[in-house]
Write a protein that holds these residues in place. Sequence first.
Motif, PDB file in Angstrom:
ATOM      1  N   ARG A   2       0.850  -1.199   0.000  1.00 55.29           N
ATOM      2  CA  ARG A   2       0.000   0.000   0.000  1.00 55.29           C
ATOM      3  C   ARG A   2       0.884   1.247   0.000  1.00 55.29           C
ATOM      4  NH1 ARG A   2      -2.592   1.929   4.925  1.00 55.29           N
ATOM      5  NH2 ARG A   2      -3.609   3.823   4.301  1.00 55.29           N
ATOM      6  N   LYS A   3       0.482   2.270  -0.755  1.00 56.73           N
ATOM      7  CA  LYS A   3       1.230   3.523  -0.835  1.00 56.73           C
ATOM      8  C   LYS A   3       0.383   4.653  -0.275  1.00 56.73           C
ATOM      9  CE  LYS A   3       3.725   1.995  -4.872  1.00 56.73           C
ATOM     10  NZ  LYS A   3       3.967   2.185  -6.284  1.00 56.73           N
ATOM     11  N   THR A   4       1.007   5.514   0.523  1.00 60.14           N
ATOM     12  CA  THR A   4       0.314   6.675   1.072  1.00 60.14           C
ATOM     13  C   THR A   4       1.159   7.921   0.870  1.00 60.14           C
ATOM     14  OG1 THR A   4       1.258   6.391   3.297  1.00 60.14           O
ATOM     15  CG2 THR A   4      -0.852   5.288   2.852  1.00 60.14           C
ATOM     16  N   LEU A   5       0.477   9.052   0.804  1.00 60.92           N
ATOM     17  CA  LEU A   5       1.134  10.349   0.661  1.00 60.92           C
ATOM     18  C   LEU A   5       0.479  11.320   1.632  1.00 60.92           C
ATOM     19  CD1 LEU A   5       2.991  12.407  -0.846  1.00 60.92           C
ATOM     20  CD2 LEU A   5       1.060  12.772  -2.415  1.00 60.92           C
ATOM     21  N   ARG A   6       1.287  12.033   2.393  1.00 63.52           N
ATOM     22  CA  ARG A   6       0.769  13.058   3.299  1.00 63.52           C
ATOM     23  C   ARG A   6       1.470  14.367   2.960  1.00 63.52           C
ATOM     24  NH1 ARG A   6       2.128  15.299   8.608  1.00 63.52           N
ATOM     25  NH2 ARG A   6       0.221  15.956   9.635  1.00 63.52           N
ATOM     26  N   VAL A   7       0.691  15.386   2.641  1.00 64.38           N
ATOM     27  CA  VAL A   7       1.222  16.715   2.369  1.00 64.38           C
ATOM     28  C   VAL A   7       0.930  17.578   3.589  1.00 64.38           C
ATOM     29  CG1 VAL A   7       1.168  18.717   0.840  1.00 64.38           C
ATOM     30  CG2 VAL A   7       0.793  16.419  -0.099  1.00 64.38           C
ATOM     31  N   ALA A   8       1.956  18.266   4.068  1.00 64.59           N
ATOM     32  CA  ALA A   8       1.816  19.079   5.274  1.00 64.59           C
ATOM     33  C   ALA A   8       2.544  20.407   5.081  1.00 64.59           C
ATOM     34  CB  ALA A   8       2.383  18.332   6.481  1.00 64.59           C
ATOM     35  N   ALA A   9       2.165  21.386   5.888  1.00 68.56           N
ATOM     36  CA  ALA A   9       2.787  22.708   5.839  1.00 68.56           C
ATOM     37  C   ALA A   9       3.195  23.123   7.249  1.00 68.56           C
ATOM     38  CB  ALA A   9       1.820  23.727   5.246  1.00 68.56           C
ATOM     39  N   ARG A  81      -2.484  -4.412  10.883  1.00 68.02           N
ATOM     40  CA  ARG A  81      -3.875  -4.796  10.635  1.00 68.02           C
ATOM     41  C   ARG A  81      -4.022  -5.615   9.361  1.00 68.02           C
ATOM     42  NH1 ARG A  81      -6.933   0.752  11.166  1.00 68.02           N
ATOM     43  NH2 ARG A  81      -6.884   0.313   8.963  1.00 68.02           N
ATOM     44  N   ARG A  82      -3.344  -5.202   8.311  1.00 67.29           N
ATOM     45  CA  ARG A  82      -3.494  -5.882   7.024  1.00 67.29           C
ATOM     46  C   ARG A  82      -2.319  -6.795   6.695  1.00 67.29           C
ATOM     47  NH1 ARG A  82      -5.821  -0.791   3.780  1.00 67.29           N
ATOM     48  NH2 ARG A  82      -7.937  -0.912   4.561  1.00 67.29           N
ATOM     49  N   ARG A  83      -1.341  -6.799   7.555  1.00 69.57           N
ATOM     50  CA  ARG A  83      -0.141  -7.642   7.382  1.00 69.57           C
ATOM     51  C   ARG A  83       0.607  -7.323   6.090  1.00 69.57           C
ATOM     52  NH1 ARG A  83      -2.186 -13.346   9.895  1.00 69.57           N
ATOM     53  NH2 ARG A  83      -2.877 -12.419  11.825  1.00 69.57           N
ATOM     54  N   ARG A  84       0.412  -6.116   5.591  1.00 68.18           N
ATOM     55  CA  ARG A  84       1.147  -5.650   4.422  1.00 68.18           C
ATOM     56  C   ARG A  84       1.859  -4.365   4.815  1.00 68.18           C
ATOM     57  NH1 ARG A  84      -3.232  -4.787  -0.005  1.00 68.18           N
ATOM     58  NH2 ARG A  84      -1.658  -3.283  -0.570  1.00 68.18           N
ATOM     59  N   PRO A  85       3.109  -4.192   4.415  1.00 65.86           N
ATOM     60  CA  PRO A  85       3.796  -2.941   4.736  1.00 65.86           C
ATOM     61  C   PRO A  85       3.196  -1.761   3.979  1.00 65.86           C
ATOM     62  CG  PRO A  85       5.200  -4.362   3.408  1.00 65.86           C
ATOM     63  CD  PRO A  85       3.942  -5.129   3.699  1.00 65.86           C
ATOM     64  N   VAL A  86       3.441  -0.559   4.487  1.00 62.39           N
ATOM     65  CA  VAL A  86       2.966   0.671   3.872  1.00 62.39           C
ATOM     66  C   VAL A  86       4.179   1.487   3.425  1.00 62.39           C
ATOM     67  CG1 VAL A  86       1.715   2.828   4.255  1.00 62.39           C
ATOM     68  CG2 VAL A  86       0.882   0.713   5.293  1.00 62.39           C
ATOM     69  N   ASP A  87       4.196   1.872   2.175  1.00 57.22           N
ATOM     70  CA  ASP A  87       5.221   2.750   1.620  1.00 57.22           C
ATOM     71  C   ASP A  87       4.675   4.169   1.741  1.00 57.22           C
ATOM     72  OD1 ASP A  87       7.035   4.169   0.089  1.00 57.22           O
ATOM     73  OD2 ASP A  87       6.774   2.971  -1.723  1.00 57.22           O
ATOM     74  N   HIS A  88       5.227   4.941   2.692  1.00 54.10           N
ATOM     75  CA  HIS A  88       4.688   6.268   2.999  1.00 54.10           C
ATOM     76  C   HIS A  88       5.665   7.361   2.565  1.00 54.10           C
ATOM     77  CE1 HIS A  88       2.522   9.441   5.062  1.00 54.10           C
ATOM     78  NE2 HIS A  88       3.688   9.830   5.537  1.00 54.10           N
ATOM     79  N   GLN A  89       5.119   8.366   1.881  1.00 54.73           N
ATOM     80  CA  GLN A  89       5.899   9.551   1.541  1.00 54.73           C
ATOM     81  C   GLN A  89       5.282  10.758   2.220  1.00 54.73           C
ATOM     82  OE1 GLN A  89       6.178  10.598  -2.611  1.00 54.73           O
ATOM     83  NE2 GLN A  89       7.585  12.280  -2.205  1.00 54.73           N
ATOM     84  N   GLY A  90       6.137  11.558   2.847  1.00 57.12           N
ATOM     85  CA  GLY A  90       5.706  12.815   3.442  1.00 57.12           C
ATOM     86  C   GLY A  90       6.296  13.967   2.656  1.00 57.12           C
ATOM     87  N   LEU A  91       5.451  14.862   2.203  1.00 60.17           N
ATOM     88  CA  LEU A  91       5.873  16.058   1.480  1.00 60.17           C
ATOM     89  C   LEU A  91       5.551  17.240   2.375  1.00 60.17           C
ATOM     90  CD1 LEU A  91       6.988  17.175  -1.188  1.00 60.17           C
ATOM     91  CD2 LEU A  91       4.631  17.362  -1.973  1.00 60.17           C
ATOM     92  N   ARG A  92       6.599  17.965   2.830  1.00 61.13           N
ATOM     93  CA  ARG A  92       6.413  19.031   3.817  1.00 61.13           C
ATOM     94  C   ARG A  92       6.875  20.372   3.258  1.00 61.13           C
ATOM     95  NH1 ARG A  92       8.457  14.970   7.971  1.00 61.13           N
ATOM     96  NH2 ARG A  92      10.522  15.508   7.265  1.00 61.13           N
ATOM     97  N   LEU A  93       5.930  21.303   3.170  1.00 64.80           N
ATOM     98  CA  LEU A  93       6.235  22.658   2.727  1.00 64.80           C
ATOM     99  C   LEU A  93       6.600  23.478   3.957  1.00 64.80           C
ATOM    100  CD1 LEU A  93       3.869  21.388   0.854  1.00 64.80           C
ATOM    101  CD2 LEU A  93       3.965  23.636  -0.185  1.00 64.80           C
TER     102      LEU A  93
END
Length: 155
Positions: A2-9, A81-93
């Motif tokens: 699973r891939k996730t992206l979080r954009v933050a400022a 929970r899903r027994r699958r790793p998560v590939d997470h990217q954080g983009l921070r302004l």
Amino acid sequence: MRKTLRVAAYAVVVRDGQILLARSPADGGGHEWVLPGGGMEHGEDPYDTVRRELMEETGYRIDVTGLLGIDSVRHTFPNRRRRRPVDHQGLRLVYEGLVTGGELRPETNGSTDLAAWHDLGAVSGLRKVRMVDVGLELWLERPATGRAAKAAGEG
């Protein structure tokens, strides 16, 4: 995976030789200092995000006086929970901010529990997240690329 992206400022707010930081619970217990800021809501402009987050976490209204840069990180986390790793990217302004009103106060029912001013010379001794160092480097160096070289492991 699973891939996730979080954009933050986030904002670097410096006044009279002090930087404004918020305190957040740390993994493993205790607390650590963070730059005030946080995740964008869907449809929200990052400029509005940083102003909203600063108000929520510190009680201050700010004017955004500049864009200092962008930081990007990527980690793989286990997902129990899903027994699958998560590939997470954080983009921070990372913005620079100037306090224009409000009063310093802690956040209520949020991700932080305290806001405080810290002497710039004492920041290195604080228990803090990497983003504090990234923000300070961008504020001090103001690189044309908008990328903090030391925090990215280049310097």
